[in-house]
Design an enzyme around this catalytic site. Structure first.
Site, short mmCIF file in Angstrom:
data_model
loop_
_atom_site.label_atom_id
_atom_site.label_comp_id
_atom_site.label_asym_id
_atom_site.label_seq_id
_atom_site.Cartn_x
_atom_site.Cartn_y
_atom_site.Cartn_z
N ASP A 33 26.78 41.30 16.61
CA ASP A 33 27.28 42.08 18.30
C ASP A 33 28.21 41.95 18.90
O ASP A 33 28.20 40.46 19.71
CB ASP A 33 25.81 42.16 19.00
CG ASP A 33 26.55 42.27 20.48
OD1 ASP A 33 25.22 41.86 21.39
OD2 ASP A 33 26.94 43.36 20.19
N ASP A 213 31.56 47.38 20.40
CA ASP A 213 29.95 46.84 20.80
C ASP A 213 29.32 47.25 19.43
O ASP A 213 28.49 48.56 19.71
CB ASP A 213 29.58 47.56 22.22
CG ASP A 213 28.56 46.62 22.35
OD1 ASP A 213 27.36 46.86 23.25
OD2 ASP A 213 28.05 45.88 21.08
C1 LIG Z 1 22.35 51.27 25.75
C2 LIG Z 1 22.90 50.57 26.24
N1 LIG Z 1 22.38 50.85 28.47
N2 LIG Z 1 23.66 50.23 29.01
C3 LIG Z 1 23.45 50.95 30.15
C4 LIG Z 1 24.43 49.44 27.72
C5 LIG Z 1 24.87 48.35 28.87
C6 LIG Z 1 24.22 48.72 26.55
C7 LIG Z 1 24.31 48.93 26.25
C8 LIG Z 1 23.27 47.60 24.98
O1 LIG Z 1 22.36 47.72 25.90
N3 LIG Z 1 23.67 47.03 23.80
C9 LIG Z 1 22.95 45.75 23.44
C10 LIG Z 1 21.78 46.02 23.48
C11 LIG Z 1 20.68 45.17 22.70
C12 LIG Z 1 21.04 44.28 22.24
C13 LIG Z 1 22.58 44.54 21.75
N4 LIG Z 1 23.92 45.42 22.32
#
Ligand SMILES: Cc1nn(C)c(C)c1CC(=O)Nc1ccccn1
Length: 322
Positions: A33, A213
C-alpha cells in the site's frame, strides 16, 4: 540485494493485489500500500474466530517490543490495531532482519471478511507510521541501503498478475520513455500534480493534485471532473445505494487521462468498467473524492503503467507505459 515480488489480483475485478511475504517463519499474503506506512498482519493475538480463512503471524513473545502499540484507520473507515514485534521480513529475496511487524489484536470487519488479505505492507513515507511511543520504519526504508538503487517500481496489471520491483528498474516491463516528476512527500504520501485532464480526446486545463495509492482500488477525483466524465457515458447515473456512479455494462467508456509533467497518463476506458453491481449495472472506476481536498490515484489509474518511486535526495516518481 534487489528483488521482485508478484502482485496477484485478489479477485476477478482487481479489488486489490496480494504479494507473498515471509514474516518470521510464516508466509503471508499482504496488500502492498503506497498510501500508508504500517506493516501490519493478522496474528495469533486475535480471537480464533477472526482468523478463519486467514494465514497469520505466530507471535514470539521474546520478539515483542514491550509497550509498543499501533492503531491505524483508513479513509474508507476500515482500521486495525495491536502490538509490535521485531522480526525477519523477506520480500522477493530482499531481507529486513529486524523489521517492525505490527501484529493485530483487532481488525475491522472489512478486513476480517476479506479472507485473502493477511495484512498490509505500507510503502508511503515512514512519517505516517502509527507505532507509539517510537514511530517505526517501513520495509522500504529498512532495506533502502542494501538496494542497488533507492527505488521500488510498481507494475499492477488489468486482470493479471504484475509485480513490485525493489532496487532496480526492469526494462522488460515498460515501453517508451520514463517520464519523471518530483514527488511532493510533504504530507507523507507520494504526491503528484496534473495540469490537465482529458475525457476521450477533449482536454481541459485544471490542477489535479493527488496521491499515488496502490492500496486503493479506484480513482477518486474532484466531483466536477467525475460529472464531466459520466456525462459522456450513456445511461450513467449517480446511485447512492451502490455508493457511486453506475452505468449499463454494455456502455462504451471513454479513455481518461491526467497530464503529469507535460505527458498524458492515459487510463483506458476498458479499465474504468470496474465491476458489475448487484443491481444489474456496472460500477465506475472513477468516483468522487467527496471533497477530501485531493485525488487518490488508485489501482484503476496505476494498472496501465510502470511507476517508479525513487527516494533519492529529491524524491521522484517516474511514469512509463506498460
Ligand atoms: C476509499 C477511500 N475513501 N477515502 C476518503 C479515502 C482516503 C480512501 C482511500 C482508502 O481508504 N484507502 C485504503 C483503504 C484501506 C486500506 C488501504 N487503503
Amino acid at each position: 540485494t534487489n528483488g521482485s515480488a508478484p502482485a496477484v489480483p485478489s479477485d476477478q475485478y482487481d479489488s486489490l493485489y496480494l504479494s507473498p511475504v515471509t514474516v518470521g517463519s510464516s508466509t503471508l499474503h499482504l496488500d502492498f500500500d503506497t498510501g500508508s506506512s504500517d506493516l501490519w498482519v493478522f496474528s495469533s493475538l486475535q480471537a480464533q474466530s477472526s482468523l478463519v480463512g486467514h494465514d497469520y503471524y505466530m507471535v514470539d513473545p521474546a520478539k515483542e517490543k514491550q509497550g509498543y502499540t499501533w492503531k491505524i484507520s483508513y479513509g474508507d473507515g476500515s482500521g486495525a490495531s495491536g502490538k509490535v514485534y521485531a522480526d525477519k521480513v523477506v520480500v522477493g529475496g530482499v531481507t529486513a532482519t529486524a523489521q517492525a511487524v505490527e501484529a493485530a489484536t483487532a481488525v475491522s470487519a472489512q478486513f476480517t471478511q476479506d479472507v485473502d488479505t493477511d495484512g498490509l505492507l505500507g510503502l508511503a513515507m515512514s512519517t505516517l507510521n502509527t507505532v507509539k511511543p517510537q514511530q517505526q520504519k517501513t520495509f522500504f526504508d529498512t532495506v533502502l541501503k542494501q538496494l542497488a538503487q533507492p527505488l521500488f517500481a510498481v507494475d499492477l496489471k488489468y486482470h493479471a498478475a504484475g509485480s513490485y520491483d525493489f532496487g532496480f528498474i526492469d526494462k522488460s516491463k515498460y515501453t517508451g520513455a520514463i517520464n519523471y516528476v518530483n514527488a511532493d512527500t510533504s504530507k507523507g504520501w507520494w504526491g503528484v500534480s496534473a495540469t490537465a485532464y482529458s475525457i476521450g480526446n477533449a482536454s481541459t486545463s485544471a490542477t489535479v493534485s493527488g496521491i499515488l495509492d496502490t492500496g486503493t482500488t479506484l480513482l477518486y477525483v474532484d466531483t466536477p471532473i467525475v460529472k464531466a466524465y459520466y456525462a459522456k457515458v450513456k445511461g450513467s447515473k449517480m446511485d447512492n445505494t451502490q455508493g457511486g456512479y453506475v452505468f449499463p455494462c454494455s456502455a462504451t467508456l471513454p479513455d481518461f487521462s491526467l497530464t503529469i509533467g507535460g505527458v498524458k497518463q492515459i487510463v483506458p476506458g476498458k479499465h474504468i468498467n470496474y465491476s458489475p453491481t448487484s443491481a444489474g449495472n456496472c460500477f465506475g472506476g472513477i468516483q468522487t473524492n467527496d471533497g477530501i481536498g485531493f485525488s487518490i490515484l488508485g489501482d484503476i489509474f496505476l494498472k496501465s503503467k510502470y511507476v517508479i518511486h525513487e527516494m533519492g535526495s529529491t524524491p521522484r516518481i517516474g511514469f512509463a507505459q506498460q
